[in-house]
Design a protein around this motif. Structure first.
Motif, mmCIF file in Angstrom:
data_model
loop_
_atom_site.group_PDB
_atom_site.id
_atom_site.type_symbol
_atom_site.label_atom_id
_atom_site.label_comp_id
_atom_site.label_asym_id
_atom_site.label_seq_id
_atom_site.Cartn_x
_atom_site.Cartn_y
_atom_site.Cartn_z
ATOM 1 N N GLN A 7 -8.661 11.066 3.704
ATOM 2 C CA GLN A 7 -9.527 11.918 4.520
ATOM 3 C C GLN A 7 -10.605 11.089 5.211
ATOM 4 O OE1 GLN A 7 -11.347 15.128 2.325
ATOM 5 N NE2 GLN A 7 -11.654 16.342 4.184
ATOM 6 N N ASN A 8 -11.171 10.111 4.508
ATOM 7 C CA ASN A 8 -12.190 9.251 5.103
ATOM 8 C C ASN A 8 -11.574 8.295 6.121
ATOM 9 O OD1 ASN A 8 -14.824 8.049 5.342
ATOM 10 N ND2 ASN A 8 -13.990 6.316 4.143
ATOM 11 N N GLU A 9 -10.422 7.735 5.767
ATOM 12 C CA GLU A 9 -9.775 6.789 6.692
ATOM 13 C C GLU A 9 -9.429 7.452 8.024
ATOM 14 O OE1 GLU A 9 -6.409 4.873 5.006
ATOM 15 O OE2 GLU A 9 -7.511 4.028 3.304
ATOM 16 N N ALA A 10 -9.131 8.746 7.983
ATOM 17 C CA ALA A 10 -8.752 9.433 9.210
ATOM 18 C C ALA A 10 -9.900 9.516 10.207
ATOM 19 C CB ALA A 10 -8.239 10.834 8.883
ATOM 20 N N THR A 11 -11.131 9.331 9.736
ATOM 21 C CA THR A 11 -12.297 9.406 10.633
ATOM 22 C C THR A 11 -12.643 8.047 11.247
ATOM 23 O OG1 THR A 11 -13.850 8.999 8.822
ATOM 24 C CG2 THR A 11 -13.218 11.297 9.239
ATOM 25 N N LEU A 12 -12.024 6.982 10.757
ATOM 26 C CA LEU A 12 -12.366 5.636 11.228
ATOM 27 C C LEU A 12 -11.666 5.312 12.542
ATOM 28 C CD1 LEU A 12 -12.015 3.748 7.798
ATOM 29 C CD2 LEU A 12 -14.102 4.713 8.828
ATOM 30 N N GLU A 13 -12.347 4.562 13.380
ATOM 31 C CA GLU A 13 -11.711 4.143 14.641
ATOM 32 C C GLU A 13 -10.582 3.158 14.385
ATOM 33 O OE1 GLU A 13 -14.297 2.739 17.616
ATOM 34 O OE2 GLU A 13 -15.491 4.574 17.722
ATOM 35 N N ASP A 14 -10.813 2.233 13.450
ATOM 36 C CA ASP A 14 -9.779 1.256 13.097
ATOM 37 C C ASP A 14 -9.349 1.514 11.652
ATOM 38 O OD1 ASP A 14 -9.822 -0.087 15.567
ATOM 39 O OD2 ASP A 14 -11.648 -1.154 14.945
ATOM 40 N N ALA A 15 -8.535 2.542 11.507
ATOM 41 C CA ALA A 15 -8.079 2.890 10.157
ATOM 42 C C ALA A 15 -7.181 1.780 9.625
ATOM 43 C CB ALA A 15 -7.329 4.210 10.192
ATOM 44 N N PRO A 16 -7.277 1.502 8.331
ATOM 45 C CA PRO A 16 -6.410 0.442 7.756
ATOM 46 C C PRO A 16 -4.942 0.839 7.776
ATOM 47 C CG PRO A 16 -7.579 1.623 6.020
ATOM 48 C CD PRO A 16 -8.151 2.114 7.306
ATOM 49 N N VAL A 17 -4.098 -0.188 7.883
ATOM 50 C CA VAL A 17 -2.645 0.030 7.835
ATOM 51 C C VAL A 17 -2.163 -0.403 6.451
ATOM 52 C CG1 VAL A 17 -0.418 -0.603 8.812
ATOM 53 C CG2 VAL A 17 -2.415 -0.337 10.309
ATOM 54 N N HIS A 18 -1.488 0.514 5.761
ATOM 55 C CA HIS A 18 -1.072 0.252 4.382
ATOM 56 C C HIS A 18 0.402 -0.129 4.351
ATOM 57 C CE1 HIS A 18 -4.779 2.108 2.748
ATOM 58 N NE2 HIS A 18 -4.656 2.927 3.801
ATOM 59 N N ASP A 19 0.687 -1.258 3.738
ATOM 60 C CA ASP A 19 2.090 -1.625 3.511
ATOM 61 C C ASP A 19 2.675 -0.724 2.431
ATOM 62 O OD1 ASP A 19 2.083 -3.669 5.376
ATOM 63 O OD2 ASP A 19 1.326 -5.144 3.909
ATOM 64 N N VAL A 20 3.888 -0.293 2.657
ATOM 65 C CA VAL A 20 4.572 0.526 1.655
ATOM 66 C C VAL A 20 5.343 -0.415 0.739
ATOM 67 C CG1 VAL A 20 6.233 2.379 1.270
ATOM 68 C CG2 VAL A 20 4.773 2.408 3.308
ATOM 69 N N PRO A 21 4.986 -0.475 -0.542
ATOM 70 C CA PRO A 21 5.629 -1.435 -1.458
ATOM 71 C C PRO A 21 7.148 -1.278 -1.486
ATOM 72 C CG PRO A 21 3.745 -0.375 -2.505
ATOM 73 C CD PRO A 21 3.980 0.349 -1.232
ATOM 74 N N GLY A 22 7.802 -2.432 -1.523
ATOM 75 C CA GLY A 22 9.258 -2.428 -1.647
ATOM 76 C C GLY A 22 10.003 -2.023 -0.409
ATOM 77 N N SER A 23 9.329 -2.036 0.743
ATOM 78 C CA SER A 23 10.011 -1.644 1.978
ATOM 79 C C SER A 23 9.446 -2.452 3.137
ATOM 80 C CB SER A 23 9.807 -0.157 2.249
ATOM 81 O OG SER A 23 8.496 0.088 2.733
ATOM 82 N N SER A 24 10.035 -2.262 4.305
ATOM 83 C CA SER A 24 9.537 -2.928 5.508
ATOM 84 C C SER A 24 8.568 -2.048 6.273
ATOM 85 C CB SER A 24 10.732 -3.290 6.406
ATOM 86 O OG SER A 24 11.481 -2.123 6.727
ATOM 87 N N TYR A 25 8.159 -0.945 5.654
ATOM 88 C CA TYR A 25 7.307 0.037 6.336
ATOM 89 C C TYR A 25 5.829 -0.204 6.060
ATOM 90 C CZ TYR A 25 11.559 2.741 7.167
ATOM 91 O OH TYR A 25 12.795 3.145 7.567
ATOM 92 N N ALA A 26 5.027 0.275 6.985
ATOM 93 C CA ALA A 26 3.575 0.354 6.804
ATOM 94 C C ALA A 26 3.120 1.658 7.443
ATOM 95 C CB ALA A 26 2.868 -0.833 7.450
#
Length: 803
Positions: A545-564
């Motif tokens: 909820q807090n990250e959604a308000t940020l201009e540069d929200a962090p990108v999270h790597d999804v463990p065990g995959s090629s996704y973020a």
């Protein structure tokens, strides 16, 4: 009696009259009243279609004087899904089925006429089914009024809002899936009637009618197959997007039930296309044709009777018993009659020992048997738990593992057989046998090659039955050689036959046949691979909820995959977004219109305060300068703070002539102070919330590249027992789909990302199936809907070779 009930009643009379006249004419050879039959069938069809249109209109305008409408829609639901409500319950579904079947009967009567004794029997059986459906509707009507449903509510009672629609049905696929399904079911009524009439005619010594009707049977079956396939595809797509399974098939009882008539219809088509009145499939083809409708009713009974537990069972009361009676009737006529004839009357044929066992005919027999075995696997999987429960009282569950492992070797065998048949047709026996040996050996070798455990068909243990251990240990690679075999031989056969064909229609038909069989082979491969190689990873974004308000929200790597994943939005919402008290509360004029009919009923009422009389024990408030008042009484002495000009809404008990000493009053709505409030902030008793939703805006990256964005989350339907529906994010890619499920709660987003391979190939294979059958339906030179189109004048007299 409502308008809809009158329409159904008159349709019942017309259908019954047509049925009686047809059977009278057939049995007594008396054609005195036959001229009236087509108008009667037309009247039945017209009335049922009008009734269906009227019911649809009531849903669109939310006419809650109809109890069925009130029970299957609500004000907040968009118009498209209000129409979906028409067939959300048993009664509306039967009306849909009855109307389509009546139109089919009318079409047949107009196109083919009623000449000939057996034609009357065919139409009599068809109209008998229509009449039975109509009788079901007369007993359990979708036009039952709300006052019949709730007689205690009084004559003037009409709810202002409905109870809502099953949330799982609020989806575009489900808006069109049921009508397509019931069109297929309705179309199968004619082949059923023809098959039954054939055996009746044969038993009566009239020689049967199947040979004469073979063209009609073929067209009805093919078009039915086309619609039934489309219906299964639409249902699968709905499962894929709504239920969050990440796949299109889960062997749910309803899915399995619908597959049974489809498999049987497929086998029936092959039998019918090779029907010969004096030899090949002389009994089996008409018997299979007559049986398909019984399987359709069986599938419908599963969906609608509540016998089986399924997420697809949207209605489970009312007409389950009637469907079981129909199942018994169609099974007796469609299965019992042919079986009895075969058992007691079928003359034995002399077997020609000189014929080789390896022939196209015998190969076709095996193909029909193979498809039939596939159907039996599903029938037994559905039936065994019910039988076991009745016999032992113990409930057991048949899982997808049973269906997958028993169906797999049969499907492989059918593919090899299909490839051999196509090759044999072009290359001859010797060459085809060599090819079959090569591809069979390749299949066995491929079954032994499993690069990892993921490639094996199932996890097995030493406690499993031997069959499960053998099949479950096989590699999914084993499906590739037979599928390739089919594709090669089918294409080769098409290339061989098409250039030398006598006309364009034959070419297009051959192209259609090739597309159907290649599509089937690809579908088997893609189904196996997509389920085995679906990869899944999970991620929890705790501070979403807090990250959604940020201009540069962090990108999270999804463990065990090629996704973020990046969370760009977070919101909680309620539906309807802008509630209006007029949707749920009565105006002063509506209270007056309903009059004493709502005496002593609890009603929400709104209006503008025009007078306030504050007493020691109660506050009496006049609304809209009318004779309707609010009487606000607090047991603990609390009062309500309102002034003239305020727009208020209250929930209370309507008391007619409650204050006879007040000459300017007709009724008083007696309410507690907590149930009175301004229109802009209604009291809790008038909460209009239907849906509580939470969603997260997501951007999905794969290998650093942005591949998809959108919302995922869930919705809870508070007035449907808190039922939850997932809103998923699906990125459809060429090699695989990316399927994102999100659980959004208290600022946290829990994500599950699935990578599902070969979905595009699966969609293409289904497209080939449908397009191929459309080609065959339209362009078959013998039974196609489009007149033959000669390539050249010189070739018009050429004779088509057999398939």
């Amino acid at each position: 009696m409502t308008i809809g009930t009158v329409l159904v009643a008159v349709a019942l009379l017309a259908g019954l009259a047509a049925t009686v006249v047809l059977f009278h004419s057939y049995l007594r050879r008396d054609d005195r009243y036959v001229d009236a039959v087509t108008p009667l069938i037309g009247a039945t069809a017209g009335l049922l279609v009008i009734a269906l249109g009227y019911l649809t209109y009531q849903f669109v305008v939310t006419d809650y004087s109809n109890a069925y409408v009130w029970n299957n829609t609500a004000n907040y639901i968009p118009v498209l899904y209000r129409i979906t409500g028409v067939y959300a319950g048993n009664e509306g579904s039967v009306l849909l089925w009855a109307a389509f079947t009546a139109v089919v009967a009318l079409w047949a009567a107009v196109v083919r006429g009623l000449d000939g004794r057996d034609t009357k029997l065919v139409q009599g059986i068809t109209m008998g089914i229509v009449t039975y459906f109509t009788a079901m509707l007369f007993v359990d009507s979708p036009f039952r009024s709300i006052t019949q449903e709730f007689p205690e509510a009084g004559e003037g009672f009409v709810p202002l809002d409905g109870t809502g629609l099953n949330p799982l049905l609020i989806d575009p696929y489900m808006a069109i899936h049921p009508p397509i399904t019931f069109i297929a079911y309705a179309l199968l009524t004619m082949p059923f009637a023809i098959g039954v009439a054939h055996f009746v005619s044969t038993i009566r010594g009239d020689g049967g009618i199947f040979a004469e009707w073979i063209g009609s049977v073929t067209r009805w079956l093919r078009i039915s197959w086309l619609f039934l396939t489309a219906a299964i595809v639409l249902g699968s797509l709905w499962s894929y997007t709504v239920l969050g399974w990440g796949g299109i098939w889960a062997w749910d009882p309803v899915e399995t039930a619908v597959l049974i008539p489809w498999l049987f219809l497929t086998a029936t088509l092959h039998a019918v296309m090779n029907y010969r009145s004096q030899s090949t499939y002389a009994t089996l083809a008409p018997a299979m044709t007559a049986t398909t409708l019984a399987l359709v009713v069986y599938a419908t009974a599963i969906v609608r009777s509540g016998v089986f537990r399924s997420v697809h069972s949207f209605a489970n009361d009312g007409i389950g018993g009637a469907l079981l009676i129909l199942l018994a009737a169609t099974a007796t006529l469609g299965i019992g009659l042919p079986f009895g004839y075969w058992l007691l009357r079928e003359p034995e044929k002399d077997v020609d020992d000189s014929r080789t066992w390896l022939s196209r005919t015998n190969l076709l027999h095996l193909a029909v048997l193979g498809v039939g075995l596939l159907g039996f696997v599903s029938v037994w999987g559905l039936t065994f738990p019910v039988l076991n429960s009745y016999v032992t009282g113990i409930e057991v569950e048949v899982t997808g593992r049973y269906y997958n492992l028993w169906s797999y070797p049969i499907a492989i065998g059918v593919l090899l057989l299909l490839g051999f048949y196509m090759d044999y047709d072009v290359q001859g026996k010797r060459r085809a046998l060599i090819s079959l040996a090569v591809f069979t050996a390749a299949t066995i070798l491929a079954a032994l090659v499993a690069p990892s455990e993921t490639w094996t068909l199932s996890d097995v243990s030493a406690n499993d039955a031997l069959f499960y251990r053998i099949v479950g240990s096989a590699s999914a690679l084993s499906v590739v050689p037979p599928a390739a075999y089919v594709c090669l031989t089918v294409v080769n056969r098409a290339l061989e036959l098409v250039p030398g064909s006598p006309n364009r229609n034959f070419q297009l038909k051959q192209a259609g046949i090739a597309m159907i069989h290649v599509g089937f082979a690809l579908l088997v491969v893609t189904l196996a691979f997509s389920y085995l190689f679906t990869a899944q990873s999970s991620l929890v974004v705790a501070d979403a909820q807090n990250e959604a308000t940020l201009e540069d929200a962090p990108v999270h790597d999804v463990p065990g995959s090629s996704y973020a994943v990046e969370v760009t939005d977070y919101r909680d919402y309620r539906l309807p977004e802008d509630p209006d008290v007029r949707n749920v509360a009565l105006s002063v004029e509506q209270v007056i219109d309903r009059g004493e009919g709502i005496h002593e009923t609890r009603q929400p009422v709104y209006g503008t305060v025009t007078q306030v009389n504050q007493g020691p024990e109660a506050t009496v408030i006049q609304l809209d300068n009318s004779r309707i008042w609010l009487g606000v009484v607090g047991e603990s002495g609390e009062t309500v703070d309102v002034s003239e000009g305020d727009r208020v809404v209250a929930v209370g008990t309507v008391m007619w002539d409650f204050l006879p000493e007040m000459q300017q009053s007709d009724a008083v709505v007696v309410a507690e102070p907590a149930n009175v409030g301004p229109v802009t902030d209604p009291p809790q008793a008038l909460d209009q919330t239907r849906v509580e939703g939470s969603s997260a805006g997501l951007v999905v990256y794969e290998d650093g590249n942005r591949i998809a964005s959108g919302e995922a989350g869930q919705e809870r339907y508070v007035q449907q027992g808190g039922m939850e529906v997932r809103n998923v994010l699906v990125d459809r890619g060429l090699a695989h789909d990316t399927y994102v499920i999100a659980a959004v709660d208290d600022g946290t987003v829990s994500l599950t990302i699935r990578q599902i391979p070969l979905m595009t190939a699966m969609r293409a294979s289904v497209g080939l199936l449908l397009l191929g059958m459309a080609f065959v339906v339209l362009f078959d030179p013998a039974y196609g809907l489009v007149r033959s189109w000669p390539r050249t004048a010189r070739q018009t007299n050429a004779v088509e070779t057999s398939d």
